[in-house]
Design an enzyme around this catalytic site. Structure first.
Site, short mmCIF file in Angstrom:
data_model
loop_
_atom_site.label_atom_id
_atom_site.label_comp_id
_atom_site.label_asym_id
_atom_site.label_seq_id
_atom_site.Cartn_x
_atom_site.Cartn_y
_atom_site.Cartn_z
NE ARG A 146 -68.55 8.04 -67.33
CZ ARG A 146 -68.33 9.34 -67.45
NH1 ARG A 146 -68.30 10.11 -66.36
NH2 ARG A 146 -68.14 9.89 -68.63
CE LYS A 170 -65.42 6.41 -68.56
NZ LYS A 170 -65.61 5.89 -69.93
CG HIS A 239 -73.61 1.92 -68.88
ND1 HIS A 239 -72.92 2.86 -68.14
CD2 HIS A 239 -73.28 2.17 -70.18
CE1 HIS A 239 -72.20 3.61 -68.95
NE2 HIS A 239 -72.40 3.22 -70.18
NE ARG A 242 -73.05 7.22 -68.27
CZ ARG A 242 -72.56 8.45 -68.16
NH1 ARG A 242 -72.99 9.24 -67.18
NH2 ARG A 242 -71.65 8.90 -69.00
CG HIS A 265 -70.45 11.64 -72.85
ND1 HIS A 265 -71.62 11.41 -73.54
CD2 HIS A 265 -70.24 10.53 -72.08
CE1 HIS A 265 -72.11 10.22 -73.19
NE2 HIS A 265 -71.29 9.68 -72.31
CE1 TYR A 274 -77.59 7.10 -74.35
CE2 TYR A 274 -75.79 8.67 -74.44
CZ TYR A 274 -76.34 7.51 -73.93
OH TYR A 274 -75.63 6.76 -73.03
#
Length: 299
Positions: A146, A170, A239, A242, A265, A274
Protein backbone atom coordinates in the site's frame (compact mmCIF):
# COMPACT_ATOMS: atom_id res chain seq x y z
CA UNK A 1 -36.59 24.50 14.39
CA UNK A 2 -35.51 21.59 12.17
CA UNK A 3 -33.36 23.86 10.02
CA UNK A 4 -31.71 25.44 13.08
CA UNK A 5 -30.73 22.03 14.46
CA UNK A 6 -29.30 21.06 11.09
CA UNK A 7 -27.23 24.27 11.06
CA UNK A 8 -25.98 23.47 14.58
CA UNK A 9 -24.84 20.06 13.39
CA UNK A 10 -22.95 21.47 10.40
CA UNK A 11 -21.33 24.05 12.68
CA UNK A 12 -20.29 21.22 15.02
CA UNK A 13 -18.73 19.32 12.11
CA UNK A 14 -16.84 22.42 11.02
CA UNK A 15 -15.55 23.61 14.40
CA UNK A 16 -15.22 20.51 16.57
CA UNK A 17 -14.66 17.80 13.96
CA UNK A 18 -12.83 20.19 11.61
CA UNK A 19 -14.01 18.40 8.50
CA UNK A 20 -12.92 19.65 5.09
CA UNK A 21 -15.12 22.00 3.05
CA UNK A 22 -15.68 19.22 0.52
CA UNK A 23 -16.95 16.81 3.21
CA UNK A 24 -19.12 19.52 4.79
CA UNK A 25 -20.68 20.28 1.42
CA UNK A 26 -21.52 16.59 0.97
CA UNK A 27 -23.09 16.41 4.45
CA UNK A 28 -25.11 19.58 3.83
CA UNK A 29 -26.32 18.40 0.42
CA UNK A 30 -27.30 14.90 1.62
CA UNK A 31 -29.08 16.16 4.72
CA UNK A 32 -30.90 18.86 2.74
CA UNK A 33 -32.36 16.10 0.54
CA UNK A 34 -33.36 14.14 3.64
CA UNK A 35 -34.91 17.25 5.21
CA UNK A 36 -36.97 17.93 2.07
CA UNK A 37 -38.18 14.34 2.10
CA UNK A 38 -39.19 14.61 5.77
CA UNK A 39 -41.14 17.77 4.98
CA UNK A 40 -43.00 15.85 2.26
CA UNK A 41 -44.06 13.34 4.94
CA UNK A 42 -45.51 16.17 7.09
CA UNK A 43 -43.10 15.44 9.94
CA UNK A 44 -42.36 18.60 11.89
CA UNK A 45 -39.65 17.29 14.25
CA UNK A 46 -36.54 15.16 13.73
CA UNK A 47 -37.75 13.05 16.67
CA UNK A 48 -40.85 12.07 14.66
CA UNK A 49 -38.75 10.24 12.05
CA UNK A 50 -38.87 6.44 12.18
CA UNK A 51 -36.82 3.76 10.45
CA UNK A 52 -39.58 3.28 7.86
CA UNK A 53 -39.21 6.91 6.79
CA UNK A 54 -35.46 6.47 6.32
CA UNK A 55 -36.10 3.34 4.23
CA UNK A 56 -38.59 5.26 2.10
CA UNK A 57 -36.01 8.02 1.61
CA UNK A 58 -33.40 5.46 0.54
CA UNK A 59 -35.86 3.88 -1.89
CA UNK A 60 -36.64 7.27 -3.40
CA UNK A 61 -33.05 8.34 -4.04
CA UNK A 62 -32.29 4.84 -5.36
CA UNK A 63 -35.12 5.23 -7.89
CA UNK A 64 -33.62 8.57 -8.86
CA UNK A 65 -30.49 6.74 -9.97
CA UNK A 66 -28.06 7.42 -7.10
CA UNK A 67 -25.31 4.83 -6.81
CA UNK A 68 -24.95 2.51 -3.84
CA UNK A 69 -21.91 4.49 -2.68
CA UNK A 70 -23.83 7.80 -2.80
CA UNK A 71 -26.76 6.30 -0.91
CA UNK A 72 -24.38 4.88 1.68
CA UNK A 73 -22.86 8.34 2.10
CA UNK A 74 -26.32 9.87 2.62
CA UNK A 75 -27.13 7.20 5.21
CA UNK A 76 -23.83 7.83 6.97
CA UNK A 77 -24.61 11.54 7.14
CA UNK A 78 -28.07 10.79 8.55
CA UNK A 79 -26.68 8.44 11.20
CA UNK A 80 -24.08 11.02 12.24
CA UNK A 81 -26.73 13.74 12.43
CA UNK A 82 -28.91 11.63 14.71
CA UNK A 83 -25.94 10.78 16.94
CA UNK A 84 -25.45 14.53 17.33
CA UNK A 85 -29.16 15.06 18.10
CA UNK A 86 -29.05 12.27 20.71
CA UNK A 87 -25.99 13.86 22.31
CA UNK A 88 -27.93 17.12 22.52
CA UNK A 89 -30.89 15.19 24.02
CA UNK A 90 -33.16 16.19 21.14
CA UNK A 91 -34.02 12.61 20.09
CA UNK A 92 -34.08 9.27 21.87
CA UNK A 93 -33.24 6.93 19.01
CA UNK A 94 -31.37 6.83 15.71
CA UNK A 95 -33.81 5.69 13.00
CA UNK A 96 -31.05 5.29 10.40
CA UNK A 97 -29.07 2.66 12.32
CA UNK A 98 -30.93 -0.40 11.02
CA UNK A 99 -31.27 0.81 7.42
CA UNK A 100 -28.90 -0.61 4.80
CA UNK A 101 -27.97 0.91 1.46
CA UNK A 102 -28.57 -1.24 -1.64
CA UNK A 103 -25.42 -2.98 -2.79
CA UNK A 104 -23.75 -1.51 -5.83
CA UNK A 105 -21.80 -3.58 -8.33
CA UNK A 106 -18.20 -3.75 -7.26
CA UNK A 107 -15.88 -1.96 -9.65
CA UNK A 108 -12.97 -4.10 -10.73
CA UNK A 109 -9.58 -2.52 -10.12
CA UNK A 110 -7.59 -1.31 -13.10
CA UNK A 111 -4.36 -3.23 -13.73
CA UNK A 112 -1.37 -3.15 -16.06
CA UNK A 113 -0.42 -6.27 -17.98
CA UNK A 114 3.12 -7.66 -17.88
CA UNK A 115 4.24 -5.81 -21.02
CA UNK A 116 2.90 -2.51 -19.70
CA UNK A 117 4.72 -3.09 -16.42
CA UNK A 118 7.99 -3.62 -18.28
CA UNK A 119 7.34 -0.38 -20.16
CA UNK A 120 6.57 1.54 -16.95
CA UNK A 121 9.55 0.21 -15.00
CA UNK A 122 12.03 1.07 -17.75
CA UNK A 123 13.00 4.34 -16.07
CA UNK A 124 16.28 5.92 -17.22
CA UNK A 125 18.42 6.45 -14.10
CA UNK A 126 20.19 9.78 -14.44
CA UNK A 127 20.08 11.22 -10.91
CA UNK A 128 18.92 10.64 -7.33
CA UNK A 129 15.27 11.43 -8.08
CA UNK A 130 14.97 8.99 -10.99
CA UNK A 131 16.78 6.30 -8.97
CA UNK A 132 14.37 6.85 -6.07
CA UNK A 133 11.31 6.75 -8.33
CA UNK A 134 12.47 3.53 -9.99
CA UNK A 135 13.05 1.88 -6.59
CA UNK A 136 9.63 2.99 -5.33
CA UNK A 137 7.77 1.55 -8.29
CA UNK A 138 9.79 -1.65 -8.39
CA UNK A 139 9.14 -2.20 -4.68
CA UNK A 140 5.38 -1.58 -4.88
CA UNK A 141 5.07 -3.99 -7.80
CA UNK A 142 7.47 -6.50 -6.25
CA UNK A 143 5.80 -6.72 -2.84
CA UNK A 144 2.27 -5.36 -3.35
CA UNK A 145 2.66 -2.53 -0.87
CA UNK A 146 0.00 0.00 0.00
CA UNK A 147 1.19 3.56 -0.57
CA UNK A 148 0.88 4.28 3.18
CA UNK A 149 3.11 1.27 3.90
CA UNK A 150 5.70 2.39 1.37
CA UNK A 151 6.12 5.95 2.67
CA UNK A 152 6.39 4.72 6.27
CA UNK A 153 9.35 2.42 5.51
CA UNK A 154 12.56 3.11 7.41
CA UNK A 155 16.09 2.07 6.56
CA UNK A 156 15.90 -0.77 9.09
CA UNK A 157 12.60 -2.05 7.61
CA UNK A 158 14.40 -3.74 4.75
CA UNK A 159 16.88 -6.61 4.73
CA UNK A 160 18.61 -6.65 1.35
CA UNK A 161 20.72 -9.70 2.18
CA UNK A 162 17.63 -11.70 3.11
CA UNK A 163 15.49 -10.20 0.31
CA UNK A 164 12.78 -9.36 2.84
CA UNK A 165 10.81 -6.42 4.09
CA UNK A 166 8.93 -5.70 7.31
CA UNK A 167 5.88 -3.46 6.94
CA UNK A 168 3.21 -2.10 9.26
CA UNK A 169 -0.19 -2.44 7.62
CA UNK A 170 -3.74 -1.54 8.59
CA UNK A 171 -4.52 -1.90 12.27
CA UNK A 172 -0.78 -1.60 13.03
CA UNK A 173 -0.32 -5.23 12.01
CA UNK A 174 3.20 -6.25 11.04
CA UNK A 175 3.96 -8.61 8.19
CA UNK A 176 7.08 -9.86 6.44
CA UNK A 177 7.22 -9.70 2.66
CA UNK A 178 9.65 -11.03 0.06
CA UNK A 179 11.40 -8.64 -2.34
CA UNK A 180 12.14 -9.61 -5.92
CA UNK A 181 15.62 -9.39 -7.42
CA UNK A 182 14.69 -6.49 -9.75
CA UNK A 183 13.48 -4.48 -6.77
CA UNK A 184 16.62 -5.35 -4.78
CA UNK A 185 18.79 -4.05 -7.64
CA UNK A 186 16.71 -0.84 -7.87
CA UNK A 187 16.90 -0.24 -4.12
CA UNK A 188 20.66 -0.83 -4.13
CA UNK A 189 20.97 1.75 -6.87
CA UNK A 190 18.80 4.22 -4.95
CA UNK A 191 20.89 3.76 -1.80
CA UNK A 192 23.96 4.78 -3.82
CA UNK A 193 22.22 8.12 -4.47
CA UNK A 194 20.26 8.54 -1.22
CA UNK A 195 22.98 10.53 0.58
CA UNK A 196 22.58 13.28 -2.02
CA UNK A 197 19.08 14.02 -0.71
CA UNK A 198 18.88 12.66 2.84
CA UNK A 199 20.55 13.92 5.97
CA UNK A 200 22.57 11.35 7.94
CA UNK A 201 19.98 11.41 10.77
CA UNK A 202 16.97 10.76 8.48
CA UNK A 203 15.54 7.27 9.06
CA UNK A 204 13.09 7.16 6.14
CA UNK A 205 14.01 4.82 3.28
CA UNK A 206 12.52 7.14 0.68
CA UNK A 207 12.96 10.89 0.95
CA UNK A 208 11.88 13.99 -0.96
CA UNK A 209 14.15 16.55 -2.60
CA UNK A 210 14.11 18.40 0.74
CA UNK A 211 15.60 15.37 2.46
CA UNK A 212 12.60 14.51 4.64
CA UNK A 213 10.31 11.47 4.42
CA UNK A 214 8.51 11.46 1.07
CA UNK A 215 4.76 12.10 1.17
CA UNK A 216 1.93 10.06 -0.33
CA UNK A 217 1.07 12.96 -2.61
CA UNK A 218 4.62 13.24 -3.91
CA UNK A 219 4.71 9.52 -4.80
CA UNK A 220 1.38 9.83 -6.60
CA UNK A 221 2.63 12.81 -8.61
CA UNK A 222 5.88 11.12 -9.58
CA UNK A 223 4.12 7.96 -10.73
CA UNK A 224 1.67 9.99 -12.78
CA UNK A 225 4.66 11.80 -14.33
CA UNK A 226 6.43 8.59 -15.32
CA UNK A 227 3.26 7.00 -16.65
CA UNK A 228 2.77 9.91 -19.03
CA UNK A 229 6.43 10.20 -19.96
CA UNK A 230 6.78 6.50 -20.74
CA UNK A 231 3.51 6.35 -22.67
CA UNK A 232 1.63 3.94 -20.42
CA UNK A 233 -2.07 3.74 -21.20
CA UNK A 234 -4.34 5.07 -18.47
CA UNK A 235 -3.48 6.86 -15.25
CA UNK A 236 -0.60 5.34 -13.29
CA UNK A 237 -0.97 5.46 -9.51
CA UNK A 238 0.33 3.40 -6.56
CA UNK A 239 -2.82 1.34 -6.10
CA UNK A 240 -2.80 0.36 -9.76
CA UNK A 241 0.63 -1.20 -9.26
CA UNK A 242 -0.62 -3.00 -6.14
CA UNK A 243 -3.61 -4.29 -8.12
CA UNK A 244 -1.29 -5.42 -10.91
CA UNK A 245 0.91 -7.26 -8.41
CA UNK A 246 -2.10 -9.10 -6.96
CA UNK A 247 -3.58 -9.98 -10.33
CA UNK A 248 -0.30 -11.25 -11.75
CA UNK A 249 0.48 -13.27 -8.62
CA UNK A 250 -2.95 -14.92 -8.63
CA UNK A 251 -2.81 -15.52 -12.37
CA UNK A 252 0.52 -17.34 -12.05
CA UNK A 253 0.04 -19.20 -8.76
CA UNK A 254 -3.72 -19.62 -8.29
CA UNK A 255 -3.05 -19.43 -4.53
CA UNK A 256 -5.64 -17.01 -3.15
CA UNK A 257 -4.56 -17.50 0.48
CA UNK A 258 -0.96 -16.61 -0.31
CA UNK A 259 -2.02 -13.48 -2.18
CA UNK A 260 -4.22 -12.55 0.79
CA UNK A 261 -1.22 -12.82 3.13
CA UNK A 262 1.01 -10.81 0.81
CA UNK A 263 -1.54 -8.01 0.48
CA UNK A 264 -2.28 -7.95 4.20
CA UNK A 265 -6.04 -8.39 3.74
CA UNK A 266 -7.90 -9.24 6.95
CA UNK A 267 -10.75 -10.90 5.06
CA UNK A 268 -10.20 -13.17 2.07
CA UNK A 269 -13.36 -11.78 0.45
CA UNK A 270 -11.38 -8.59 -0.18
CA UNK A 271 -8.79 -10.60 -2.09
CA UNK A 272 -11.39 -12.51 -4.06
CA UNK A 273 -12.00 -9.54 -6.35
CA UNK A 274 -8.79 -10.53 -8.12
CA UNK A 275 -10.30 -13.88 -9.05
CA UNK A 276 -12.70 -11.91 -11.26
CA UNK A 277 -9.75 -10.27 -12.99
CA UNK A 278 -8.11 -13.68 -13.39
CA UNK A 279 -11.32 -15.09 -14.87
CA UNK A 280 -11.49 -12.20 -17.34
CA UNK A 281 -7.97 -13.05 -18.46
CA UNK A 282 -8.88 -16.74 -18.79
CA UNK A 283 -11.94 -15.86 -20.87
CA UNK A 284 -9.80 -13.77 -23.23
CA UNK A 285 -7.35 -16.65 -23.66
CA UNK A 286 -10.19 -19.15 -24.09
CA UNK A 287 -12.05 -17.11 -26.68
CA UNK A 288 -8.85 -16.49 -28.59
CA UNK A 289 -7.64 -20.11 -28.59
CA UNK A 290 -10.57 -22.53 -28.43
CA UNK A 291 -11.76 -23.53 -31.92
CA UNK A 292 -15.40 -23.60 -30.87
CA UNK A 293 -15.39 -20.52 -28.65
CA UNK A 294 -15.48 -17.92 -31.44
CA UNK A 295 -18.67 -15.92 -31.54
CA UNK A 296 -20.68 -16.22 -34.71
CA UNK A 297 -20.41 -13.28 -37.04
CA UNK A 298 -23.63 -11.37 -37.54
CA UNK A 299 -25.24 -11.93 -40.90
Amino acid sequence: MKEAQLEQFLHYLSTEKQLSHHTLDNYARDLAKFSDFIDEQDLSQWADVEAKHVRQFVAKIHRQGLSGASIQRALSATRSFYRFLARERLVEQNPALAVQAPKSSRKLPSTLDADQMVQLLDIPIIDAVSARDAAIMELIYSSGLRISELVSLDMHSIDLADHSLRVTGKGSKMRMLPIGSKAITAIDQWLDYRHQLADYSESALFVSKRGSRISVRAVQQRMDYWGKRLGVQGKVHPHRLRHSFASHMLESSGDLRAVQELLGHEDISTTQIYTHLDFQHLMQVYEGAHPRAHKKAKK
